[in-house]
Design a protein around this motif. Structure first.
Motif, PDB file in Angstrom:
ATOM      1  N   ILE A  17       0.840  -1.200   0.000  1.00 30.43           N
ATOM      2  CA  ILE A  17       0.000   0.000   0.000  1.00 30.43           C
ATOM      3  C   ILE A  17       0.876   1.252   0.000  1.00 30.43           C
ATOM      4  CG2 ILE A  17      -1.635   1.332   1.409  1.00 30.43           C
ATOM      5  CD1 ILE A  17      -2.943  -1.370   2.137  1.00 30.43           C
ATOM      6  N   ASP A  18       1.950   1.225   0.774  1.00 27.48           N
ATOM      7  CA  ASP A  18       2.889   2.359   0.781  1.00 27.48           C
ATOM      8  C   ASP A  18       3.500   2.557  -0.611  1.00 27.48           C
ATOM      9  OD1 ASP A  18       4.615   4.386   1.854  1.00 27.48           O
ATOM     10  OD2 ASP A  18       6.226   2.902   1.906  1.00 27.48           O
ATOM     11  N   ARG A  19       3.891   1.463  -1.246  1.00 24.37           N
ATOM     12  CA  ARG A  19       4.479   1.533  -2.583  1.00 24.37           C
ATOM     13  C   ARG A  19       3.447   2.037  -3.596  1.00 24.37           C
ATOM     14  NH1 ARG A  19       5.176  -3.502  -3.280  1.00 24.37           N
ATOM     15  NH2 ARG A  19       6.981  -3.565  -1.894  1.00 24.37           N
ATOM     16  N   TRP A  20       2.217   1.543  -3.472  1.00 21.97           N
ATOM     17  CA  TRP A  20       1.138   1.993  -4.366  1.00 21.97           C
ATOM     18  C   TRP A  20       0.931   3.501  -4.247  1.00 21.97           C
ATOM     19  CZ3 TRP A  20      -3.235   4.424  -2.551  1.00 21.97           C
ATOM     20  CH2 TRP A  20      -4.229   4.695  -3.490  1.00 21.97           C
ATOM     21  N   ALA A  21       0.937   4.028  -3.009  1.00 26.19           N
ATOM     22  CA  ALA A  21       0.735   5.462  -2.805  1.00 26.19           C
ATOM     23  C   ALA A  21       1.822   6.271  -3.504  1.00 26.19           C
ATOM     24  CB  ALA A  21       0.702   5.782  -1.310  1.00 26.19           C
ATOM     25  N   LYS A  22       3.044   5.786  -3.474  1.00 30.84           N
ATOM     26  CA  LYS A  22       4.146   6.480  -4.168  1.00 30.84           C
ATOM     27  C   LYS A  22       3.936   6.456  -5.679  1.00 30.84           C
ATOM     28  CE  LYS A  22       7.466   5.569  -0.471  1.00 30.84           C
ATOM     29  NZ  LYS A  22       8.580   4.719   0.013  1.00 30.84           N
ATOM     30  N   GLU A  23       3.370   5.367  -6.178  1.00 29.95           N
ATOM     31  CA  GLU A  23       3.091   5.274  -7.613  1.00 29.95           C
ATOM     32  C   GLU A  23       2.011   6.271  -8.034  1.00 29.95           C
ATOM     33  OE1 GLU A  23       1.995   1.223  -8.077  1.00 29.95           O
ATOM     34  OE2 GLU A  23       4.060   0.460  -7.951  1.00 29.95           O
ATOM     35  N   GLN A  24       1.172   6.690  -7.090  1.00 34.44           N
ATOM     36  CA  GLN A  24       0.128   7.677  -7.368  1.00 34.44           C
ATOM     37  C   GLN A  24       0.648   9.104  -7.298  1.00 34.44           C
ATOM     38  OE1 GLN A  24      -2.621   6.030  -8.423  1.00 34.44           O
ATOM     39  NE2 GLN A  24      -1.359   4.282  -7.821  1.00 34.44           N
ATOM     40  N   GLY A  25       1.931   9.260  -6.983  1.00 30.70           N
ATOM     41  CA  GLY A  25       2.522  10.586  -6.913  1.00 30.70           C
ATOM     42  C   GLY A  25       2.634  11.147  -5.516  1.00 30.70           C
ATOM     43  N   ALA A  26       2.185  10.392  -4.504  1.00 29.42           N
ATOM     44  CA  ALA A  26       2.308  10.836  -3.115  1.00 29.42           C
ATOM     45  C   ALA A  26       3.676  10.418  -2.582  1.00 29.42           C
ATOM     46  CB  ALA A  26       1.194  10.239  -2.262  1.00 29.42           C
ATOM     47  N   ILE A  82      -5.046  11.844  -2.128  1.00 28.86           N
ATOM     48  CA  ILE A  82      -4.406  10.553  -1.849  1.00 28.86           C
ATOM     49  C   ILE A  82      -5.198   9.734  -0.848  1.00 28.86           C
ATOM     50  CG2 ILE A  82      -2.842  11.471  -0.071  1.00 28.86           C
ATOM     51  CD1 ILE A  82      -2.204   8.554  -2.554  1.00 28.86           C
ATOM     52  N   THR A  83      -5.763  10.380   0.188  1.00 31.89           N
ATOM     53  CA  THR A  83      -6.512   9.597   1.176  1.00 31.89           C
ATOM     54  C   THR A  83      -7.816   9.062   0.591  1.00 31.89           C
ATOM     55  OG1 THR A  83      -7.465  11.645   2.093  1.00 31.89           O
ATOM     56  CG2 THR A  83      -5.530  10.728   3.196  1.00 31.89           C
ATOM     57  N   SER A  84      -8.407   9.792  -0.349  1.00 28.37           N
ATOM     58  CA  SER A  84      -9.640   9.319  -0.980  1.00 28.37           C
ATOM     59  C   SER A  84      -9.390   8.040  -1.768  1.00 28.37           C
ATOM     60  CB  SER A  84     -10.193  10.400  -1.902  1.00 28.37           C
ATOM     61  OG  SER A  84     -11.276   9.904  -2.660  1.00 28.37           O
ATOM     62  N   ILE A  85      -8.365   8.050  -2.622  1.00 31.39           N
ATOM     63  CA  ILE A  85      -8.109   6.851  -3.427  1.00 31.39           C
ATOM     64  C   ILE A  85      -7.484   5.741  -2.586  1.00 31.39           C
ATOM     65  CG2 ILE A  85      -8.019   8.087  -5.611  1.00 31.39           C
ATOM     66  CD1 ILE A  85      -4.995   8.045  -5.488  1.00 31.39           C
ATOM     67  N   ALA A  86      -6.741   6.107  -1.516  1.00 31.91           N
ATOM     68  CA  ALA A  86      -6.176   5.093  -0.614  1.00 31.91           C
ATOM     69  C   ALA A  86      -7.289   4.388   0.150  1.00 31.91           C
ATOM     70  CB  ALA A  86      -5.196   5.731   0.357  1.00 31.91           C
ATOM     71  N   ARG A  87      -8.296   5.143   0.533  1.00 31.42           N
ATOM     72  CA  ARG A  87      -9.444   4.559   1.237  1.00 31.42           C
ATOM     73  C   ARG A  87     -10.082   3.467   0.380  1.00 31.42           C
ATOM     74  NH1 ARG A  87     -14.871   6.158   0.820  1.00 31.42           N
ATOM     75  NH2 ARG A  87     -16.139   5.291   2.524  1.00 31.42           N
ATOM     76  N   ASP A  88     -10.235   3.743  -0.903  1.00 43.71           N
ATOM     77  CA  ASP A  88     -10.817   2.753  -1.807  1.00 43.71           C
ATOM     78  C   ASP A  88      -9.861   1.583  -2.025  1.00 43.71           C
ATOM     79  OD1 ASP A  88     -12.967   2.053  -3.837  1.00 43.71           O
ATOM     80  OD2 ASP A  88     -11.187   2.063  -5.116  1.00 43.71           O
ATOM     81  N   LYS A  89      -8.582   1.877  -2.221  1.00 38.57           N
ATOM     82  CA  LYS A  89      -7.586   0.828  -2.461  1.00 38.57           C
ATOM     83  C   LYS A  89      -7.506  -0.140  -1.270  1.00 38.57           C
ATOM     84  CE  LYS A  89      -3.545  -1.186  -3.484  1.00 38.57           C
ATOM     85  NZ  LYS A  89      -3.465  -2.315  -4.434  1.00 38.57           N
ATOM     86  N   ILE A  90      -7.417   0.420  -0.057  1.00 39.30           N
ATOM     87  CA  ILE A  90      -7.296  -0.428   1.144  1.00 39.30           C
ATOM     88  C   ILE A  90      -8.543  -1.276   1.327  1.00 39.30           C
ATOM     89  CG2 ILE A  90      -7.073  -0.396   3.657  1.00 39.30           C
ATOM     90  CD1 ILE A  90      -5.430   2.232   3.282  1.00 39.30           C
ATOM     91  N   ALA A  91      -9.728  -0.657   1.126  1.00 43.35           N
ATOM     92  CA  ALA A  91     -10.975  -1.405   1.287  1.00 43.35           C
ATOM     93  C   ALA A  91     -11.071  -2.540   0.275  1.00 43.35           C
ATOM     94  CB  ALA A  91     -12.162  -0.460   1.149  1.00 43.35           C
ATOM     95  N   ARG A  92     -10.630  -2.285  -0.959  1.00 45.58           N
ATOM     96  CA  ARG A  92     -10.658  -3.347  -1.970  1.00 45.58           C
ATOM     97  C   ARG A  92      -9.702  -4.475  -1.584  1.00 45.58           C
ATOM     98  NH1 ARG A  92     -15.067  -3.471  -5.194  1.00 45.58           N
ATOM     99  NH2 ARG A  92     -15.633  -1.381  -5.877  1.00 45.58           N
ATOM    100  N   ASP A  93      -8.507  -4.107  -1.118  1.00 47.45           N
ATOM    101  CA  ASP A  93      -7.525  -5.125  -0.729  1.00 47.45           C
ATOM    102  C   ASP A  93      -8.015  -5.964   0.449  1.00 47.45           C
ATOM    103  OD1 ASP A  93      -5.927  -4.201  -2.730  1.00 47.45           O
ATOM    104  OD2 ASP A  93      -4.347  -3.379  -1.444  1.00 47.45           O
ATOM    105  N   LEU A  94      -8.829  -5.352   1.304  1.00 49.49           N
ATOM    106  CA  LEU A  94      -9.356  -6.065   2.477  1.00 49.49           C
ATOM    107  C   LEU A  94     -10.734  -6.682   2.217  1.00 49.49           C
ATOM    108  CD1 LEU A  94      -8.341  -3.536   5.297  1.00 49.49           C
ATOM    109  CD2 LEU A  94      -7.292  -5.770   4.815  1.00 49.49           C
ATOM    110  N   ASN A  95     -11.225  -6.579   0.969  1.00 48.52           N
ATOM    111  CA  ASN A  95     -12.542  -7.131   0.599  1.00 48.52           C
ATOM    112  C   ASN A  95     -13.668  -6.588   1.481  1.00 48.52           C
ATOM    113  OD1 ASN A  95     -11.557  -8.865  -1.498  1.00 48.52           O
ATOM    114  ND2 ASN A  95     -10.805 -10.259   0.084  1.00 48.52           N
TER     115      ASN A  95
END
Length: 594
Positions: free
Chosen positions: A345-354, A411-424
């Motif tokens: 998730i940390d690596r993904w956030a960096k890929e988003q430009g954060a 970043i927190t908006s898209i991270a919220r969605d990313k984390i929720a998807r990863d956690l089903n």
């Protein structure tokens, strides 16, 4: 009797056994078993299996007939054997024994198969859209669209609304997206604009004394394409009501949406009464004014934590001192997740430009501590305060980011969605509607520092405004509202400003003088000066409603003839060049062709 068919391709049943019938349609599939040829004949309604044996004089001709050829079949309805019954289609217990057939429309070699819902390149699909529309899934989507529109039209009539049509050729508006302009032959040098929405007209309808208006309105905006937005044109359920407050509009739209989504989908509605979330709360708790409420994760602001002496995470502390904020997402019971889950998730956030997402996990109930790369920088008391502010428990994890507010929200908006998807955590079998309310009337352009309207300039501001309020325009809230479902904005609406003097004042804050307002909005201002009722409305997007009901991710899949990403109609080859004669007639010359 119709010479082409006695029945459609979804009509025949066991009650029709031994009947001599005729059906017409497209050859969907062929299966050659040597002595027998099976043909699935398809029309708008469904599929009927037809058979012909090699002794029939038509066997060889049918055998070599191209798929998607349009044919008429005459024959007798016979029963299928038990082992060949097809329960996937409604005609699956019968088949038609072919006596005669006739080719009604020949077919060239296909650029793409029709019987499959396999994905193909956008260019092929849009160039041959008439073939693409024959495919089962998209064909059903377009039929669904028709049924949804018919249902909505009937429901609006039941609710006492009258359907009117507003002009397509109108004047250009200085607000909103880019207009599509249409040159006027009879008025050389002047242009019409295609309506971005019937906004001013529907308000004028209310001023005209009609109480409740609606139409399924075509709208035109020169915008870039997105998954949920067509480039060029789209349709909306446009409605307006007189003598109403915000809640009156909400009640009508909620009733319509609940009934429509329950009728056309088996998915559950999370709320029959839609939650109302202020714009400020939405941006804080979800990082977006289009929150997906199926996602239980919330965003919290924990900036103050980094002013404490017992927090020694210096990177964030220095940023906070310079004006940055810290926001975080708490995930429940993730203590057993491997390190790779957090690092990914940390690596993904960096890929988003954060700059990434810092994280730790609360552990050890008796001696509270934080496990993770930055856990050591927080005292037990600081961790307790974070737990309190985020409603977290031992075993939960915190992901945090630091930065300027706009960057944080993104970043927190898209991270919220990313984390929720990863956690089903997101239930895809649910529709979660909500209202976003209390939008600011104005916003400041970061580049120019200019005060601008944040949404609709014709909206009614909240409260009894005084000169003191006008000195702080960014604090003024409007009766503006959005309806959102599953993270998709379906519509914006507002209670309208029907008071000319107040409108002049608000426009002056955004840099328009009285003369400019009179010139740009002459019809509206003039009409409001002759006794205008309080009124308001909204315009839910038809395309997005059907997209949700069809469970599609792209609006193209529910639009009959969409354009591509570059706003081109590949099938009709539009936009296209026009003749010099046409340009001359309009008084137009093209100086630089791109």
């Amino acid at each position: 009797m119709n010479k082409y068919r006695t029945h459609n391709c979804n009509e025949l049943r066991k009650d029709d056994l031994d009947k001599d019938i005729s059906i017409s349609g497209w050859i969907n599939k062929k299966r050659d078993h040597g002595n027998l040829l099976f043909i699935d004949l398809r029309d708008n309604y469904g599929i009927t299996q037809c058979i012909i044996d090699k002794d029939n004089k038509n066997f060889l001709d049918l055998e070599k007939t191209q798929l998607e050829t349009v044919i008429k079949v005459s024959g007798k309805v016979v029963s299928r054997s038990d082992e060949t019954i097809n329960k996937d289609i409604e005609t699956g217990e019968i088949e038609v024994a072919i006596n005669e057939f006739e080719i009604l429309g020949t077919c060239k070699e296909l650029p793409m198969p029709v019987f499959s819902d396999q994905e193909y390149a956008e260019e092929i699909r849009l160039k041959y859209r008439f073939l693409d529309l024959r495919r089962k899934k998209i064909h059903e989507n377009i039929i669904l669209r028709s049924k949804v529109i018919s249902y909505i039209r009937n429901e609006m009539t039941k609710l006492g609304f009258l359907e009117f049509q507003t002009p397509i050729l109108t004047s250009s508006s200085p607000e909103g997206a880019r207009d599509f302009l249409v040159p006027s032959r009879l008025n050389p040098g002047k242009f019409y604009a295609l309506p971005q929405a019937p906004q001013q007209f529907k308000q004028l309808i209310m001023v005209s004394g009609f109480d409740k208006y609606f139409q399924i309105a075509p709208c035109f905006r020169d915008e870039d394409a997105r998954a949920d937005r067509s480039p060029g044109e789209f349709y909306q359920l446009d409605l307006e009501m007189s003598f109403v407050e915000q809640e009156d509009v909400f009640n009508v739209v909620e009733t319509l949406m609940v009934n429509t989504f329950k009728k056309f989908s088996n998915k559950k509605l999370l709320y029959d009464k839609f939650p109302k979330i202020s714009y400020a709360d939405a941006m804080l708790n979800y990082g977006s004014d289009k929150p997906d409420l199926r996602n239980p994760l919330l965003i919290n602001d924990i900036t103050e934590i980094f002013t404490r002496e017992d927090v020694t995470f210096e990177i964030f502390k220095k940023l906070v001192k310079s004006g940055s904020k810290v926001r975080c997402i708490s995930t429940k019971n993730t203590k057993d997740k491997p390190r790779s889950f957090f690092d990914n998730i940390d690596r993904w956030a960096k890929e988003q430009g954060a700059s990434g997402l810092a994280y730790f996990t609360f552990e050890k109930e008796d001696q509270l501590s934080a496990k993770g790369p930055i856990g050591k920088f927080f005292s037990k008391e600081a961790l307790k305060e974070i737990m309190k502010q985020t409603n977290s428990e031992v075993g939960d994890s915190i992901f945090m980011a630091c930065g300027k507010q706009n960057d944080l929200e993104k970043i927190t908006s898209i991270a919220r969605d990313k984390i929720a998807r990863d956690l089903n955590l997101i239930d895809d079998d649910v529709f979660a509607f909500c209202w976003i309310v209390d939008y600011p009337m104005f916003e400041k352009d970061e580049a120019t520092n200019k005060i601008e309207f944040s949404h609709n300039p014709f909206s009614m501001p909240q409260g009894n405004l005084t000169e003191e309020n006008f000195e702080k325009p960014l604090d003024i809230l409007a009766y503006q509202y959005d309806i959102v479902c599953n993270g998709i904005e379906l519509s914006s609406g507002a209670i309208r400003n029907h008071k000319p003097e107040l409108m002049y004042k608000l426009f002056s804050i955004a840099g328009y003088d009285k003369k400019q307002v009179d010139e740009k909005f002459s019809g509206m201002i003039n009409a409001l000066s002759y006794g205008a009722p309080p009124h308001g409305g909204i315009a839910p997007g038809i395309d997005r409603i059907v997209m949700l009901l069809a469970n599609e991710k792209n609006i193209r899949e529910v639009t009959m003839f969409p354009m591509n990403q570059n706003a081109q109609d590949l099938m009709m080859k539009a936009p296209s060049e026009v003749s010099e004669g046409q340009l001359k007639e309009l008084g137009i010359s093209i100086k630089n062709k791109r």
